[in-house]
Every structure is written in C-alpha cells, then in structure tokens.
Design an enzyme around this catalytic site. Structure first.
Site, PDB file in Angstrom:
ATOM      1  N   GLN A 204      -5.745  -2.176  -6.663  1.00  0.00           N
ATOM      2  CA  GLN A 204      -6.287  -1.192  -5.719  1.00  0.00           C
ATOM      3  C   GLN A 204      -7.059  -0.128  -6.488  1.00  0.00           C
ATOM      4  O   GLN A 204      -6.629   0.305  -7.558  1.00  0.00           O
ATOM      5  CB  GLN A 204      -5.168  -0.522  -4.922  1.00  0.00           C
ATOM      6  CG  GLN A 204      -5.661   0.496  -3.892  1.00  0.00           C
ATOM      7  CD  GLN A 204      -4.517   1.129  -3.117  1.00  0.00           C
ATOM      8  OE1 GLN A 204      -4.034   2.202  -3.449  1.00  0.00           O
ATOM      9  NE2 GLN A 204      -4.072   0.446  -2.068  1.00  0.00           N
TER      10      GLN A 204
ATOM     11  N   SER B 224      -7.280   5.484  -0.388  1.00  0.00           N
ATOM     12  CA  SER B 224      -7.498   4.126  -0.885  1.00  0.00           C
ATOM     13  C   SER B 224      -8.933   3.708  -0.586  1.00  0.00           C
ATOM     14  O   SER B 224      -9.435   3.934   0.522  1.00  0.00           O
ATOM     15  CB  SER B 224      -6.525   3.153  -0.208  1.00  0.00           C
ATOM     16  OG  SER B 224      -5.183   3.505  -0.475  1.00  0.00           O
TER      17      SER B 224
ATOM     18  N   ASP C 269       0.816  -1.211   0.000  1.00  0.00           N
ATOM     19  CA  ASP C 269       0.000   0.000   0.000  1.00  0.00           C
ATOM     20  C   ASP C 269       0.852   1.265   0.000  1.00  0.00           C
ATOM     21  O   ASP C 269       0.326   2.368   0.064  1.00  0.00           O
ATOM     22  CB  ASP C 269      -0.936   0.000   1.215  1.00  0.00           C
ATOM     23  CG  ASP C 269      -2.036   1.042   1.114  1.00  0.00           C
ATOM     24  OD1 ASP C 269      -2.592   1.216   0.016  1.00  0.00           O
ATOM     25  OD2 ASP C 269      -2.342   1.707   2.134  1.00  0.00           O
TER      26      ASP C 269
END
Length: 285
Positions: A273, A223, A199
């Site tokens: 993502q 996110s 991430d």
C-alpha cells in the site's frame, strides 16, 4: 458468529440492481469518510459475483476520492476477460455520479506448480496476547467513537501498539488477526474479509518511526492505492499473522508491505500500500 462479524458479512452481501451493477450498504457509524477496507472488500465481492470459476489471485486498486458514509455505493463491473484459466474484472465504485475507487482483479483456476516462500517470523502465539480492545481499555473515555463501532476482526498486537511506541521506533508491525466468529466455506468471502482487515494496520506501519499521528492538526493521511496477491487457500476465521514493514517514506508518500501467514507458517497473502503522508503548515494567527 458474533454480532460484529454478522455486521461485516451483511456489509459484503451486495444487492444486485442490474446486470454487472451492485449496491453496497453503509454501516451506521460516525465517520468522516468511508473506511478504505470496506470499499476494497465490497468491490472485490462485486467482481467475484460475476466470475464462474477460479479464485481471486490478485487485486490492484486506487482510492480516488473520499467516500461519503451517508449514502450507498454503486459498483459497476466490467467483464474484461473470461479465459480458460484466468478471468479479469474491473470495478468502479461510484457516489454522487463520480468514481471514488477503482479496482482490477484477476481470478485463476487452481493449478500445480513450483513452490517456495519466505519463512514466518517467530512470534508469540495469539492466545497468549491480549485483544486490542483490552489493551485500549485505559483510554476508553478518549476513544468513545472507536469503542462504539462493531469490531468484526479480532486483533492481537505483538509488542507495543504502533501509535504508542517511544523512541527508536522501527517501521515494523506484527499482529495476529482473525474474523470474530465462524464463517461459511466460500473462498471469495474469506478473501473479501482479508481485504477488509488488511487496510486496518498498514498505514500505522508507515507512521511508526515518525512523531506524527492520525489526529495531529498538522498531518493529512490517506490511502492512495492497495494491492494484494492471494497465494494459497486460507480461512479468515482462523488466526493469521499480519507481518508488516515500511521500506520508504518520501515526498509526502509512504510505502508499506504486508504478509499474512497461517498459524502453521504458510504464506497465504502478500500486499503493498502507498499512502499520502502530508505535513500541513500550521495556520498563522
């Protein structure tokens, strides 16, 4: 093991406070919200601590609310299914009585089967590239908070840093990553550290072709979800090439894909993502 990696390992050592309930500590950092990779890694650790056999092979998660960095996070595990070869868990991360993150994870016993993969891109060896902290040294006075944090993941970018590129930027990013020290042999720990590290860069790939940055007053980014598939065994304390691209951005949302390759070219993890990429109108004087 470096002090920064020890910090991460301790962060992932959740406290069991009741059956299927764990508590995760927070780092002492000046953040406005909890780092998404931390929540994903802790939630995966909580799920894995309730599984008797098999390795994690996939996770699907949603970021629901910003996490409060000043209080611990509770992780409630729902034992959805215990099968002979597959085990499924659902985890909800809770703060202030509300869900901030939701994760579903599946674990699979090792089996023999068909085998193919994408080839690894040709890139320079990690040892020939400068660590990220060396490349950011000229901006140390501006990035005081970043330099003050522990950095358990050694990052070595191939080419220009994504947020410092110039014209004609492609939504592509490549860097080598590895834990800053030697870890134990627990596959769950290595998977959790990969989730933490994954991430750290994906969103930057979505932003690469645009003239906006995280700290722009007219931009809001976050996110929205994070999915990972763990294909083959690997160690997070050995170099992994993180190959990323962003095939689309539209309607205030962007999409990025990532692939982790071992140094010998073996594809070990894939991920996707989606992120919020909202342009906020400038307030009228």
């Amino acid at each position: 093991m470096s002090a920064s990696l020890e910090f991460l390992v301790n962060l992932l050592d959740l406290e069991p406070i009741e059956v299927n309930i764990f508590r995760g500590i927070q780092p002492h950092e000046e953040r406005q919200r909890v780092f998404g990779g931390q929540v994903a890694a802790q939630a995966l650790m909580a799920a894995g601590r309730t599984v008797d056999h098999g390795r994690v092979h996939s996770l699907h998660s949603y970021f629901l609310r910003p996490g409060d960095p000043n209080v611990p996070i509770l992780y409630e595990v729902d034992r959805i299914r215990d099968g002979r070869s597959f085990t499924t868990r659902r985890v909800v991360a809770i703060q202030h009585g509300r869900a901030i993150f939701n994760l579903s994870a599946s674990f699979h016993d090792d089996e023999e089967g068909l085998d193919h993969q994408f080839p690894m891109p040709e890139v320079p060896d990690p040892e020939t590239l400068a660590p990220l902290f060396e490349r950011l040294e000229p901006w140390k006075d501006e990035l005081v908070e970043w330099f003050a944090r522990p950095h358990p993941i050694d990052q070595r970018h191939v080419g220009e840093l994504p947020w410092m590129q110039h014209d004609d930027r492609d939504p592509i990013q490549r860097l080598w990553i590895r834990a800053d020290g030697t870890l134990g042999d627990d596959p769950l720990l290595h998977a959790c550290i990969a989730a933490y590290a994954s991430d750290m860069s994906l969103f930057d790939t979505m932003l690469a072709p645009h003239e906006v940055r995280w700290d722009d007053a007219e931009f809001m980014g976050a996110s929205l979800d994070h999915c990972m598939w763990f294909h083959r065994p690997f160690r997070a304390d050995e170099w992994l090439l993180y190959d990323m691209d962003s095939p689309n951005a539209y309607g205030a949302r962007g999409l990025a894909r990532g692939f982790l390759f071992k140094g010998d070219g073996t594809l070990v993890v894939s991920m996707v993502q989606e992120g919020l990429m909202r342009l906020v109108p400038r307030a009228a004087n």
